[in-house]
Design a protein around this motif. Structure first.
Motif, short mmCIF file in Angstrom:
data_model
loop_
_atom_site.label_atom_id
_atom_site.label_comp_id
_atom_site.label_asym_id
_atom_site.label_seq_id
_atom_site.Cartn_x
_atom_site.Cartn_y
_atom_site.Cartn_z
N GLN A 34 -4.35 13.77 -111.22
CA GLN A 34 -5.64 13.64 -112.03
C GLN A 34 -5.13 13.97 -113.55
OE1 GLN A 34 -8.46 12.61 -111.39
NE2 GLN A 34 -8.78 12.76 -109.35
N ARG A 90 -3.69 18.57 -115.93
CA ARG A 90 -3.71 17.55 -114.79
C ARG A 90 -3.73 18.43 -113.42
NH1 ARG A 90 2.51 15.14 -114.78
NH2 ARG A 90 3.53 16.98 -114.55
N MET A 102 -9.77 3.65 -110.97
CA MET A 102 -9.37 5.00 -111.62
C MET A 102 -10.26 5.94 -111.43
SD MET A 102 -6.40 4.21 -113.14
CE MET A 102 -5.42 3.11 -113.47
N SER A 103 -9.86 7.22 -111.32
CA SER A 103 -11.03 8.15 -111.03
C SER A 103 -10.97 8.90 -112.34
CB SER A 103 -10.63 9.18 -109.94
OG SER A 103 -10.22 8.49 -108.91
N PRO A 104 -12.11 9.67 -112.62
CA PRO A 104 -12.37 10.41 -113.78
C PRO A 104 -11.48 11.65 -113.92
CG PRO A 104 -14.25 10.76 -112.23
CD PRO A 104 -13.78 9.48 -111.74
N GLY A 105 -11.02 11.84 -115.21
CA GLY A 105 -10.05 13.23 -115.19
C GLY A 105 -11.04 14.30 -115.41
N ASP A 143 -8.18 11.36 -118.56
CA ASP A 143 -9.07 10.12 -118.70
C ASP A 143 -8.83 9.08 -117.30
OD1 ASP A 143 -6.66 9.57 -119.77
OD2 ASP A 143 -7.71 8.67 -121.33
N HIS A 144 -7.88 9.74 -116.83
CA HIS A 144 -7.21 8.55 -115.40
C HIS A 144 -6.76 9.44 -114.37
CE1 HIS A 144 -3.78 8.92 -117.81
NE2 HIS A 144 -3.02 8.48 -116.85
N ALA A 145 -6.23 8.88 -113.35
CA ALA A 145 -5.75 9.40 -112.17
C ALA A 145 -4.54 8.45 -111.72
CB ALA A 145 -6.77 9.50 -111.08
#
Length: 205
Positions: free
Chosen positions: A22, A10, A1-4, A25-27
């Motif tokens: 994006q 998004r 998961m990538s940082p949001g 808190d997640h991707a």
């Protein structure tokens, strides 16, 4: 998961054909599907575009052989009936008669003989629902086998439906009467409905 993103919004983008959305808190990563284009191209070219239509065409191509197949199945059923007449009901003759009837029950509608499937289903029901198969009258077996053969023989004639309806109705009546007598006055499957499978004839729309 990538940082949001910090602002909670998004952002959607693509990288190498992969879609990345994006969130705070997640991707969400959606990889490219190489089969999608292949399927679209295949459909455009007319290859495998309609599996149901392909199956119907295959059945239609074989339909000229269905009558011959049904004749063979009727001969097999008749042979099983003759074995019961000669030896009575034992494990071998009961199984052979049941399997011959069951195969017609399952295949006849596909071959274009749904009424024969109904008569064969009645025979299977008779064998299944009788506690002691040795008590089944051979004459009642004859009525079922002869009904299946008559329905197949009359198929395609002007009186086919009339004959099939009369035979199916009579089979139901005599079978119910016998099963009640063998099961303490009750039908073991009173809530069930005996009917032919709803399979269309080849090429039917």
């Amino acid at each position: 998961m990538s940082p949001g993103r910090r602002d909670g919004t998004r952002k959607t983008g693509k990288s190498g054909g992969t879609k990345v959305t994006q969130f705070r808190d997640h991707a969400v990563i959606e990889p490219q599907n190489p089969l999608q284009k292949a399927w679209a191209r295949q459909s455009i070219e007319g290859i495998g575009s309609d599996p149901v239509a392909d199956a119907e065409r295959a059945l239609a191509a074989l339909s000229g052989e269905f009558a011959g197949w049904m004749d063979s199945e009727c001969e097999r059923l008749d042979a099983a009936r003759k074995a019961v007449r000669a030896k009575g009901f034992d494990a071998e003759t009961r199984q052979a008669l049941y399997h011959a009837g069951h195969d017609i029950k399952g295949q006849a509608a596909t071959f274009g003989f749904p009424r024969a499937a109904t008569a064969a289903a009645s025979l299977c029901r008779l064998i299944e629902r009788t506690p002691d198969a040795r008590r089944i009258p051979v004459d009642l077996v004859d009525q079922h086998v002869d009904a299946v053969r008559a329905i197949v023989r009359e198929h395609g004639t002007a009186r086919a439906d009339i004959v099939a309806e009369a035979l199916s109705t009579r089979l139901r009546e005599v079978t119910d009467e016998f099963l009640r007598a063998e099961n303490g006055g009750l039908l073991p499957d009173e809530d069930e409905v005996l009917s032919p499978p709803t399979v269309p004839r080849p090429g039917a729309r």
